[in-house]
Design a protein around this motif. Structure first.
Motif, PDB file in Angstrom:
ATOM      1  N   ARG A  47       0.831  -1.201   0.000  1.00 42.66           N
ATOM      2  CA  ARG A  47       0.000   0.000   0.000  1.00 42.66           C
ATOM      3  C   ARG A  47       0.865   1.251   0.000  1.00 42.66           C
ATOM      4  N   LYS A  48       0.262   2.387  -0.325  1.00 41.26           N
ATOM      5  CA  LYS A  48       0.953   3.668  -0.293  1.00 41.26           C
ATOM      6  C   LYS A  48       0.435   4.500   0.868  1.00 41.26           C
ATOM      7  N   SER A  49       1.324   5.285   1.462  1.00 40.46           N
ATOM      8  CA  SER A  49       0.887   6.197   2.520  1.00 40.46           C
ATOM      9  C   SER A  49       1.217   7.646   2.178  1.00 40.46           C
ATOM     10  N   ASN A  50       2.156   7.840   1.212  1.00 37.98           N
ATOM     11  CA  ASN A  50       2.575   9.190   0.816  1.00 37.98           C
ATOM     12  C   ASN A  50       3.047  10.009   2.008  1.00 37.98           C
ATOM     13  N   THR A  51       3.747   9.328   2.922  1.00 34.84           N
ATOM     14  CA  THR A  51       4.148   9.964   4.173  1.00 34.84           C
ATOM     15  C   THR A  51       5.498   9.440   4.623  1.00 34.84           C
ATOM     16  N   LEU A  52       6.287  10.325   5.222  1.00 29.73           N
ATOM     17  CA  LEU A  52       7.531   9.934   5.883  1.00 29.73           C
ATOM     18  C   LEU A  52       7.271   9.878   7.382  1.00 29.73           C
ATOM     19  N   PHE A  53       7.665   8.784   8.016  1.00 29.50           N
ATOM     20  CA  PHE A  53       7.492   8.600   9.453  1.00 29.50           C
ATOM     21  C   PHE A  53       8.869   8.583  10.125  1.00 29.50           C
ATOM     22  N   ILE A  54       9.049   9.387  11.137  1.00 29.51           N
ATOM     23  CA  ILE A  54      10.328   9.501  11.832  1.00 29.51           C
ATOM     24  C   ILE A  54      10.128   9.150  13.302  1.00 29.51           C
ATOM     25  N   LEU A  55      10.848   8.143  13.785  1.00 28.87           N
ATOM     26  CA  LEU A  55      10.680   7.702  15.165  1.00 28.87           C
ATOM     27  C   LEU A  55      11.369   8.666  16.130  1.00 28.87           C
ATOM     28  N   LEU A  56      10.609   9.120  17.112  1.00 28.84           N
ATOM     29  CA  LEU A  56      11.181   9.953  18.179  1.00 28.84           C
ATOM     30  C   LEU A  56      11.583   9.089  19.367  1.00 28.84           C
ATOM     31  N   ASN A  57      10.805   8.062  19.609  1.00 27.30           N
ATOM     32  CA  ASN A  57      11.105   7.104  20.668  1.00 27.30           C
ATOM     33  C   ASN A  57      10.372   5.807  20.351  1.00 27.30           C
ATOM     34  N   GLY A  58      10.521   4.827  21.209  1.00 24.72           N
ATOM     35  CA  GLY A  58       9.844   3.558  20.983  1.00 24.72           C
ATOM     36  C   GLY A  58      10.618   2.636  20.056  1.00 24.72           C
ATOM     37  N   ARG A  59       9.909   1.692  19.461  1.00 28.08           N
ATOM     38  CA  ARG A  59      10.562   0.687  18.623  1.00 28.08           C
ATOM     39  C   ARG A  59       9.533   0.086  17.676  1.00 28.08           C
ATOM     40  N   ALA A  60       9.949  -0.185  16.441  1.00 30.37           N
ATOM     41  CA  ALA A  60       9.046  -0.773  15.444  1.00 30.37           C
ATOM     42  C   ALA A  60       9.790  -1.799  14.610  1.00 30.37           C
ATOM     43  N   ARG A  61       9.069  -2.797  14.144  1.00 34.00           N
ATOM     44  CA  ARG A  61       9.651  -3.843  13.304  1.00 34.00           C
ATOM     45  C   ARG A  61       9.272  -3.631  11.844  1.00 34.00           C
ATOM     46  N   VAL A  62      10.245  -3.870  10.970  1.00 37.10           N
ATOM     47  CA  VAL A  62       9.993  -3.866   9.529  1.00 37.10           C
ATOM     48  C   VAL A  62       9.832  -5.319   9.112  1.00 37.10           C
ATOM     49  N   LEU A  63       8.662  -5.665   8.578  1.00 35.11           N
ATOM     50  CA  LEU A  63       8.322  -7.052   8.287  1.00 35.11           C
ATOM     51  C   LEU A  63       7.910  -7.237   6.838  1.00 35.11           C
ATOM     52  N   THR A  64       8.170  -8.416   6.328  1.00 33.10           N
ATOM     53  CA  THR A  64       7.609  -8.814   5.044  1.00 33.10           C
ATOM     54  C   THR A  64       6.985 -10.180   5.236  1.00 33.10           C
ATOM     55  N   SER A  65       5.956 -10.483   4.458  1.00 38.73           N
ATOM     56  CA  SER A  65       5.253 -11.748   4.644  1.00 38.73           C
ATOM     57  C   SER A  65       4.810 -12.307   3.299  1.00 38.73           C
ATOM     58  N   ASP A  66       4.494 -13.607   3.298  1.00 40.99           N
ATOM     59  CA  ASP A  66       4.003 -14.237   2.078  1.00 40.99           C
ATOM     60  C   ASP A  66       2.502 -14.462   2.183  1.00 40.99           C
ATOM     61  N   SER A  67       1.932 -15.112   1.165  1.00 41.68           N
ATOM     62  CA  SER A  67       0.481 -15.297   1.116  1.00 41.68           C
ATOM     63  C   SER A  67      -0.026 -16.226   2.224  1.00 41.68           C
ATOM     64  N   ARG A  68       0.880 -16.971   2.851  1.00 44.87           N
ATOM     65  CA  ARG A  68       0.488 -17.866   3.940  1.00 44.87           C
ATOM     66  C   ARG A  68       0.581 -17.190   5.301  1.00 44.87           C
ATOM     67  N   GLY A  69       1.002 -15.934   5.298  1.00 47.35           N
ATOM     68  CA  GLY A  69       1.092 -15.207   6.563  1.00 47.35           C
ATOM     69  C   GLY A  69       2.411 -15.381   7.288  1.00 47.35           C
ATOM     70  N   ARG A  70       3.365 -16.080   6.688  1.00 50.77           N
ATOM     71  CA  ARG A  70       4.670 -16.243   7.320  1.00 50.77           C
ATOM     72  C   ARG A  70       5.446 -14.928   7.217  1.00 50.77           C
ATOM     73  N   GLU A  71       6.084 -14.530   8.313  1.00 55.50           N
ATOM     74  CA  GLU A  71       6.752 -13.234   8.372  1.00 55.50           C
ATOM     75  C   GLU A  71       8.259 -13.364   8.534  1.00 55.50           C
ATOM     76  N   VAL A  72       8.961 -12.356   7.997  1.00 56.27           N
ATOM     77  CA  VAL A  72      10.401 -12.230   8.185  1.00 56.27           C
ATOM     78  C   VAL A  72      10.672 -10.812   8.667  1.00 56.27           C
ATOM     79  N   ILE A  73      11.483 -10.669   9.711  1.00 57.41           N
ATOM     80  CA  ILE A  73      11.851  -9.349  10.212  1.00 57.41           C
ATOM     81  C   ILE A  73      13.056  -8.845   9.420  1.00 57.41           C
ATOM     82  N   LEU A  74      12.870  -7.738   8.692  1.00 58.40           N
ATOM     83  CA  LEU A  74      13.947  -7.156   7.897  1.00 58.40           C
ATOM     84  C   LEU A  74      14.802  -6.204   8.705  1.00 58.40           C
ATOM     85  N   ALA A  75      14.192  -5.524   9.671  1.00 58.53           N
ATOM     86  CA  ALA A  75      14.929  -4.554  10.479  1.00 58.53           C
ATOM     87  C   ALA A  75      14.103  -4.185  11.698  1.00 58.53           C
TER      88      ALA A  75
END
Length: 223
Positions: A47-75
């Protein structure tokens, strides 16, 4: 203790460290601060968000997944990191999903305001930026393939990526080197040769006399 202004927050973000005072103030006047809950999606793959997000605090995972819902953490993103810049540069959908691990505060910058920080579209710098984004997207797909697809899936995806549409037929113009393919998909040459032979026997691909490879229409994108 006084609350930090948007300009103070901008100055703490490495992405904006080289901006002039006027540029930094312009960005500070444009950003909006938002708090994301634990588990909340920031951006969604495809999807598109047309937005830049900048973390000030906290933590977030960058994930990719396949059609079966299996996920891989990229960062894993932390304070000072940002996400969404690739889509803002090449106007394509997000290549991965970002989900907050814990409550996370972010600064949000829209496309028009972000574009003011970029070089002119006709410049060499902008062309280089788009080239870097293209390489990053390809790297993300490679990581996803290695983690989620078996050798058959990785070979099939690589063949599709190597092909081009010629008179309505997906074709790889040059001879496909099994050795090079093995290095790309992370498998042995022998395994790649077996997969390629099986794909040919099943009629999924057809090798021409000149060494080019035709991918039949019934060859589907691997899941």
């Amino acid at each position: 203790m006084s609350m930090l202004t948007n300009l103070d927050l901008i100055r703490r973000v490495p992405l904006f460290s080289m901006l002039t005072n006027d540029q930094a103030q312009a960005i500070a006047d444009s950003v909006v601060k938002r708090r994301f809950r634990r588990g909340e999606l920031v951006v969604e793959q495809g999807r598109k968000s047309n937005t830049l997000f900048i973390l000030l605090n906290g933590r977030a995972r960058v994930l990719t997944s396949d059609s079966r819902g299996r996920e891989v953490i990229l960062a894993v993103l932390e304070s000072g990191d940002y996400v969404g810049e690739m889509s803002l540069i090449d106007n394509e959908a997000h290549s991965a999903t970002v989900r907050c691990e814990i409550q996370t505060d972010m600064l949000i910058l829209g496309r028009a305001d972000f574009a003011r920080c970029l070089p002119e579209h006709s410049s060499l710098s902008y062309a280089i930026l788009r080239g870097l984004v293209r390489r990053l997207r390809h790297a993300d797909r490679q990581i996803e393939s290695l983690a989620l697809l078996d050798v058959y899936g990785r070979v099939a995806r690589t063949l599709l990526e190597m092909s081009e549409d010629i008179n309505g037929v997906k074709t790889i113009r040059n001879k496909v080197s099994r050795q090079d393919m093995a290095k790309v998909v992370g498998a042995s040459r022998e395994m790649v040769s077996r997969v390629m032979k099986d794909l040919e026997e099943r009629g999924v691909i057809e090798t021409q006399e000149n060494g080019s490879v035709v991918i039949k229409e019934r060859a589907a994108q691997p899941e």
